[in-house]
Design a protein around this motif. Structure first.
Motif, mmCIF file in Angstrom:
data_model
loop_
_atom_site.group_PDB
_atom_site.id
_atom_site.type_symbol
_atom_site.label_atom_id
_atom_site.label_comp_id
_atom_site.label_asym_id
_atom_site.label_seq_id
_atom_site.Cartn_x
_atom_site.Cartn_y
_atom_site.Cartn_z
ATOM 1 N N TRP A 6 0.853 -1.194 0.000
ATOM 2 C CA TRP A 6 0.000 0.000 0.000
ATOM 3 C C TRP A 6 0.886 1.240 0.000
ATOM 4 C CZ3 TRP A 6 -5.101 0.019 -0.783
ATOM 5 C CH2 TRP A 6 -5.804 -1.178 -0.590
ATOM 6 N N ASP A 7 0.911 1.937 -1.123
ATOM 7 C CA ASP A 7 1.645 3.195 -1.203
ATOM 8 C C ASP A 7 0.651 4.320 -1.508
ATOM 9 O OD1 ASP A 7 0.968 2.701 -3.834
ATOM 10 O OD2 ASP A 7 3.012 2.237 -4.476
ATOM 11 N N HIS A 8 1.180 5.542 -1.633
ATOM 12 C CA HIS A 8 0.302 6.687 -1.864
ATOM 13 C C HIS A 8 -0.502 6.535 -3.157
ATOM 14 C CE1 HIS A 8 3.217 8.358 1.028
ATOM 15 N NE2 HIS A 8 2.243 9.173 1.385
ATOM 16 N N LYS A 9 0.148 6.009 -4.183
ATOM 17 C CA LYS A 9 -0.538 5.857 -5.463
ATOM 18 C C LYS A 9 -1.731 4.916 -5.335
ATOM 19 C CE LYS A 9 1.477 3.353 -8.568
ATOM 20 N NZ LYS A 9 2.419 2.900 -9.607
ATOM 21 N N THR A 10 -1.528 3.802 -4.652
ATOM 22 C CA THR A 10 -2.608 2.833 -4.500
ATOM 23 C C THR A 10 -3.728 3.375 -3.622
ATOM 24 O OG1 THR A 10 -0.984 1.039 -4.698
ATOM 25 C CG2 THR A 10 -3.151 0.471 -3.817
ATOM 26 N N ILE A 11 -3.359 4.045 -2.540
ATOM 27 C CA ILE A 11 -4.374 4.572 -1.616
ATOM 28 C C ILE A 11 -5.264 5.596 -2.313
ATOM 29 C CG2 ILE A 11 -4.720 5.960 0.468
ATOM 30 C CD1 ILE A 11 -2.189 4.603 1.606
ATOM 31 N N PHE A 12 -4.654 6.544 -3.027
ATOM 32 C CA PHE A 12 -5.457 7.559 -3.721
ATOM 33 C C PHE A 12 -6.285 6.934 -4.838
ATOM 34 C CE2 PHE A 12 -2.479 10.790 -1.925
ATOM 35 C CZ PHE A 12 -3.446 11.602 -1.350
ATOM 36 N N LEU B 106 -4.071 12.800 -7.993
ATOM 37 C CA LEU B 106 -3.058 12.718 -6.946
ATOM 38 C C LEU B 106 -2.382 11.352 -6.904
ATOM 39 C CD1 LEU B 106 -4.924 14.540 -4.032
ATOM 40 C CD2 LEU B 106 -2.989 15.412 -5.346
ATOM 41 N N ALA B 107 -3.078 10.319 -7.387
ATOM 42 C CA ALA B 107 -2.552 8.961 -7.284
ATOM 43 C C ALA B 107 -1.226 8.811 -8.016
ATOM 44 C CB ALA B 107 -3.580 7.967 -7.823
ATOM 45 N N SER C 218 2.001 11.783 -6.944
ATOM 46 C CA SER C 218 3.161 11.104 -6.357
ATOM 47 C C SER C 218 4.409 11.304 -7.201
ATOM 48 C CB SER C 218 2.865 9.609 -6.183
ATOM 49 O OG SER C 218 2.572 9.002 -7.435
#
Length: 265
Positions: A204-210, A248-249, A253
């Motif tokens: 789970w990184d920022h790209k996946t979360i967004f 933002l995803a 990032s």
């Protein structure tokens, strides 16, 4: 910025595409319908050549700005197709400005060199993601046009989009639905087949979360539309929120990595 790495061919294509976009953007009021349409078509073709040069040239690169450029080109592709079906459609000057800005931004920030992919399926995975970006961007543009038409109707003025309100609404939700399908496929592939695509376990990184947050927002939008008849300003606002989260995803990032932290992705 990596302007020093730009090749003469890439510079020439970029400047030609930006100049071609500037013609219908700046001179929209003075050009005939035929001349403006031809200018935008020429800009669209030059934009495609610029993208091909950046992705398949001597040093293929990709990053947040090329992703925006590809998305803008896909939105313009949708417009070119729609213009054939709805000749009265009016959004040329705004899309021309968008295309010029996207081309120049990708020239200023060409991104990182592309490496050999771990899996031949990775290119398809990226293509699905970028296509989802383009469809949601098209939905956002149509939502903006929908808001303008509704505002004009409330003010008692003539709508400026040139397309009936209900037609714009149908197109907006069709693009949102198609984008949702592609985003779902992209997320499923990235989450469940991460090792095959990237050679590493899923994380789970920022790209996946967004991306997941954006998927959830559009799921609510479509459920609200087909189950409860969601429409109007609320639907438009939900489309904007989902589109910003998706922006933002990847773009967000990569922008932080390339511009703020100045680290390769």
């Amino acid at each position: 910025m990596i302007l020093s790495s730009a090749s003469p061919g890439g510079v020439a294509l970029t400047l030609a595409a930006a100049a071609a976009y500037a013609v219908p953007a700046v001179g929209a009021a003075r050009l005939s319908e035929t001349a403006a349409r031809r200018a935008l078509l020429a800009a669209w073709l030059l934009h495609a050549a610029t993208l091909a040069w950046s992705l398949f040239g001597d040093t293929p690169r990709f990053g947040f700005a090329p992703a925006i450029s590809v998305t803008a080109w896909l939105v313009l592709t949708v417009y070119v197709v729609e213009k054939q079906m709805f000749p009265q459609l009016r959004a040329r000057w705004a899309l021309a400005f968008l295309g010029a800005a996207a081309v120049l931004l990708a020239f200023a920030f060409p991104g990182s060199p592309l490496h050999v992919t771990v899996s031949p399926w990775l290119s398809l995975h990226w293509a699905l993601g970028i296509a989802a970006y383009g469809l949601f961007a098209a939905a956002a543009v149509h939502a903006w046009m929908l808001s303008r038409v509704e505002h004009s109707i409330r003010q008692g003025a003539e709508p400026q989009a040139g397309v009936p309100l209900l037609t714009l609404e149908r197109l907006t939700f069709r693009f949102a639905t198609a984008g949702f399908v592609l985003l779902t496929g992209t997320l499923v592939a990235g989450i469940f087949f991460s090792e095959q695509l990237y050679g590493r376990a899923f994380r789970w990184d920022h790209k996946t979360i967004f991306s997941v947050l954006s998927w959830g927002v559009f799921a609510v939008l479509l459920l609200g539309r087909f189950r409860f008849g969601l429409r109007g300003r609320r639907a438009v606002n939900v489309i904007y929120i989902g589109s910003v989260l998706l922006l933002l995803a990847y773009v967000g990032s990569r922008f932080v990595l390339e511009v703020v932290l100045r680290r390769p992705a």
